[in-house]
Design a protein around this motif. Structure first.
Motif, PDB file in Angstrom:
ATOM      1  N   LYS A   1      51.257  19.952   7.404  1.00  0.00           N
ATOM      2  CA  LYS A   1      49.355  19.956   8.125  1.00  0.00           C
ATOM      3  C   LYS A   1      49.531  21.247   6.738  1.00  0.00           C
ATOM      4  N   ASN A   2      50.337  22.215   6.676  1.00  0.00           N
ATOM      5  CA  ASN A   2      49.540  23.204   5.881  1.00  0.00           C
ATOM      6  C   ASN A   2      49.609  23.426   4.513  1.00  0.00           C
ATOM      7  N   LYS A   3      50.620  22.329   3.495  1.00  0.00           N
ATOM      8  CA  LYS A   3      50.084  22.016   2.732  1.00  0.00           C
ATOM      9  C   LYS A   3      49.356  20.992   2.257  1.00  0.00           C
ATOM     10  N   VAL A   4      48.729  20.266   2.945  1.00  0.00           N
ATOM     11  CA  VAL A   4      47.494  19.596   2.886  1.00  0.00           C
ATOM     12  C   VAL A   4      45.921  20.617   2.204  1.00  0.00           C
ATOM     13  N   GLY A   5      46.121  21.561   3.028  1.00  0.00           N
ATOM     14  CA  GLY A   5      44.974  22.017   2.626  1.00  0.00           C
ATOM     15  C   GLY A   5      43.509  22.901   3.295  1.00  0.00           C
ATOM     16  N   PRO A   6      42.512  23.458   3.849  1.00  0.00           N
ATOM     17  CA  PRO A   6      41.042  23.058   4.739  1.00  0.00           C
ATOM     18  C   PRO A   6      40.551  22.555   3.214  1.00  0.00           C
ATOM     19  N   SER A   7      39.104  21.605   3.915  1.00  0.00           N
ATOM     20  CA  SER A   7      38.297  21.235   2.957  1.00  0.00           C
ATOM     21  C   SER A   7      37.115  21.848   2.501  1.00  0.00           C
ATOM     22  N   GLY A   8      36.979  22.337   3.548  1.00  0.00           N
ATOM     23  CA  GLY A   8      35.893  23.366   3.265  1.00  0.00           C
ATOM     24  C   GLY A   8      34.190  22.597   4.333  1.00  0.00           C
ATOM     25  N   ASN A   9      34.940  21.645   5.204  1.00  0.00           N
ATOM     26  CA  ASN A   9      33.508  21.334   5.852  1.00  0.00           C
ATOM     27  C   ASN A   9      33.583  22.264   7.070  1.00  0.00           C
ATOM     28  N   ASN A  10      32.497  22.458   7.550  1.00  0.00           N
ATOM     29  CA  ASN A  10      32.426  22.832   9.318  1.00  0.00           C
ATOM     30  C   ASN A  10      33.403  22.033  10.174  1.00  0.00           C
ATOM     31  N   HIS A  11      33.919  21.049  10.461  1.00  0.00           N
ATOM     32  CA  HIS A  11      34.429  20.038  10.614  1.00  0.00           C
ATOM     33  C   HIS A  11      35.695  20.209  10.558  1.00  0.00           C
ATOM     34  N   GLU A  12      36.416  20.469   9.176  1.00  0.00           N
ATOM     35  CA  GLU A  12      37.530  21.153   8.548  1.00  0.00           C
ATOM     36  C   GLU A  12      37.235  22.253   9.216  1.00  0.00           C
ATOM     37  N   CYS A  13      36.449  23.227   9.317  1.00  0.00           N
ATOM     38  CA  CYS A  13      36.523  24.403   9.610  1.00  0.00           C
ATOM     39  C   CYS A  13      36.820  24.575  11.715  1.00  0.00           C
ATOM     40  N   CYS A  14      35.912  24.284  12.291  1.00  0.00           N
ATOM     41  CA  CYS A  14      36.520  23.992  13.287  1.00  0.00           C
ATOM     42  C   CYS A  14      38.351  23.209  14.148  1.00  0.00           C
ATOM     43  N   GLN A  15      38.517  22.805  13.323  1.00  0.00           N
ATOM     44  CA  GLN A  15      39.659  21.790  12.956  1.00  0.00           C
ATOM     45  C   GLN A  15      40.908  23.426  12.110  1.00  0.00           C
ATOM     46  N   ASN A  16      39.925  23.962  12.076  1.00  0.00           N
ATOM     47  CA  ASN A  16      41.397  25.281  11.583  1.00  0.00           C
ATOM     48  C   ASN A  16      41.566  26.746  12.167  1.00  0.00           C
ATOM     49  N   THR A  17      40.615  26.604  13.299  1.00  0.00           N
ATOM     50  CA  THR A  17      40.709  27.530  14.585  1.00  0.00           C
ATOM     51  C   THR A  17      40.782  26.898  15.261  1.00  0.00           C
ATOM     52  N   SER A  18      41.036  25.324  15.681  1.00  0.00           N
ATOM     53  CA  SER A  18      41.647  25.171  16.765  1.00  0.00           C
ATOM     54  C   SER A  18      43.485  25.192  16.641  1.00  0.00           C
ATOM     55  N   SER A  19      43.839  24.852  15.239  1.00  0.00           N
ATOM     56  CA  SER A  19      45.071  24.879  14.752  1.00  0.00           C
ATOM     57  C   SER A  19      45.249  26.445  15.673  1.00  0.00           C
TER      58      SER A  19
ATOM     59  N   ILE B   1      62.266  18.886  19.526  1.00  0.00           N
ATOM     60  CA  ILE B   1      60.460  19.030  20.165  1.00  0.00           C
ATOM     61  C   ILE B   1      59.900  19.898  19.222  1.00  0.00           C
ATOM     62  N   TYR B   2      60.663  21.440  18.990  1.00  0.00           N
ATOM     63  CA  TYR B   2      59.835  22.271  18.332  1.00  0.00           C
ATOM     64  C   TYR B   2      60.410  22.717  16.819  1.00  0.00           C
ATOM     65  N   ILE B   3      61.513  21.952  16.565  1.00  0.00           N
ATOM     66  CA  ILE B   3      61.978  22.146  15.483  1.00  0.00           C
ATOM     67  C   ILE B   3      60.664  20.629  14.883  1.00  0.00           C
ATOM     68  N   ILE B   4      60.522  19.339  15.581  1.00  0.00           N
ATOM     69  CA  ILE B   4      59.198  18.705  14.706  1.00  0.00           C
ATOM     70  C   ILE B   4      57.968  19.517  14.918  1.00  0.00           C
ATOM     71  N   ILE B   5      57.278  20.028  16.028  1.00  0.00           N
ATOM     72  CA  ILE B   5      56.284  20.233  15.091  1.00  0.00           C
ATOM     73  C   ILE B   5      56.240  21.553  14.495  1.00  0.00           C
ATOM     74  N   TYR B   6      57.602  22.326  14.143  1.00  0.00           N
ATOM     75  CA  TYR B   6      57.222  22.823  13.167  1.00  0.00           C
ATOM     76  C   TYR B   6      57.311  22.222  11.801  1.00  0.00           C
ATOM     77  N   LYS B   7      57.935  21.054  11.698  1.00  0.00           N
ATOM     78  CA  LYS B   7      57.863  20.073  10.141  1.00  0.00           C
ATOM     79  C   LYS B   7      56.715  19.635  10.776  1.00  0.00           C
ATOM     80  N   ASN B   8      55.877  19.069  11.563  1.00  0.00           N
ATOM     81  CA  ASN B   8      54.054  19.145  11.527  1.00  0.00           C
ATOM     82  C   ASN B   8      53.496  19.501  10.450  1.00  0.00           C
ATOM     83  N   LEU B   9      53.443  20.934  11.349  1.00  0.00           N
ATOM     84  CA  LEU B   9      52.400  22.577  11.137  1.00  0.00           C
ATOM     85  C   LEU B   9      52.909  22.549   9.674  1.00  0.00           C
ATOM     86  N   LYS B  10      54.304  22.781   9.387  1.00  0.00           N
ATOM     87  CA  LYS B  10      54.110  22.443   7.846  1.00  0.00           C
ATOM     88  C   LYS B  10      53.591  21.673   6.482  1.00  0.00           C
TER      89      LYS B  10
END
Length: 318
Positions: free
Chosen positions: A198-216, A187-196
């Motif tokens: 998501k990191n490649k996508v990068g933030p978009s800069g709006n408030n919604h994404e900012c809140c998502q990044n904080t939660s992430s 499960i943690y290998i799957i989580i690691y791949k998923n987080l990796k």
């Protein structure tokens, strides 16, 4: 050093570990109980379950050691249900709780918005109660059955030896322990791949994404903490179960160095139960602040206000 002195020193070390287990996990329970924002996070319901089972293990260790020192078959038979059953149950509950945390973190990472809607404190508590009832019933019941049936009725070699060969029972025991551990790793290998990814996508800069990044970030912090808990669990448990399996197969034919190695692996095995609070304080600043506040509160007045002030800074989005 005589064998008696060695045995007493070995048991003394284990008793010291038992004290550390009880103190460390009690601190975790108090931290979650007294810090409002910590006890509002569903994941921490599982943390409380893990700390409770580990704390009970710490309470049982000195009693189990006393039984070993008495070295009486009659006493062992009498304590099979009262001590050995609950001890193995607590360890099994710890393993299954770690698996529940891994599944919880998986949903928090893969579907964060859906996770916040579906995962509640009530559901986390129900899952925890089911784990405790199921594992305590199965492990304690089977331990009592095999312990009493094996020792009182004295049919091990005639019946149990045929129905449940020693090698088969050893393999089943290892699988029972290894299955939740392997499940956590996958499960943690799957989580690691998923987080990796998501990191490649990068933030978009709006408030919604900012809140998502904080939660992430908060989610990643919990994931890192639990991965470290799992890594230490594997480091502490695997050597014990390998060496213990070898010693039990050899019976009295085990060389002295292997018996000494088994004693070291038992000490390492017990250390897993008091290392979790250390990992929490090291990898999670919220637990670290709560621990510090509790210790300050014990020494001065106004501690309750300080706990509330610190608790307001904790991100509840995890």
């Amino acid at each position: 050093m005589s064998s008696q002195t060695y045995t007493l020193m070995n048991y003394l070390i284990q008793c010291v570990e038992a004290v550390l287990i009880v103190v460390g996990n009690s601190l975790t329970l108090i931290a979650v109980k007294k810090t409002k924002s910590l006890n509002r996070i569903p994941t921490n319901v599982f943390i409380v379950s893990l700390a409770t089972s580990d704390g009970i293990i710490g309470l049982l260790i000195p009693i189990l050691i006393s039984v070993k020192l008495l070295d009486s078959d009659q006493i062992w038979i009498g304590t099979t249900c009262l001590l050995h059953g609950p001890y193995f149950s607590m360890f099994s509950i710890s393993l299954l709780t770690l698996l529940a945390i891994a599944i919880d973190r998986y949903h928090a990472v893969v579907n964060p918005l859906v996770y916040r809607q579906r995962m509640t404190l009530r559901k986390a508590r129900i899952i925890t109660v089911v784990i405790w009832i199921m594992m305590f019933g199965i492990i304690t019941g089977s331990t009592c059955y095999f312990g009493i049936y094996n020792n009182v009725i004295q049919l091990k070699t005639r019946v149990l030896g045929l129905l449940f060969p020693k090698l088969l029972m050893t393999i089943l025991k290892q699988l029972l322990i290894l299955s939740p551990v392997l499940g956590n790793v996958v499960i943690y290998i799957i989580i690691y791949k998923n987080l990796k990814s998501k990191n490649k996508v990068g933030p978009s800069g709006n408030n919604h994404e900012c809140c998502q990044n904080t939660s992430s970030k908060a989610t990643k912090s919990y994931v890192r903490m639990m991965v470290l808990v799992l890594a230490y669990l594997i480091t502490a448990c695997i050597p014990y179960y390998i060496i213990d399996g070898i010693v039990k197969q050899k019976n009295s034919n085990s060389p002295s160095w292997l018996v000494y190695l088994l004693d070291v692996s038992i000490i390492l095995f017990y250390s897993n139960s008091f290392m979790n609070p250390v990992i929490y304080s090291w990898k999670n600043r919220h637990f670290r602040e709560a621990y510090k506040t509790i210790m300050i509160c014990e020494q001065s007045f106004g501690g309750t206000r300080e706990i509330r002030r610190i608790s307001t800074r904790i991100d509840t989005s995890v």
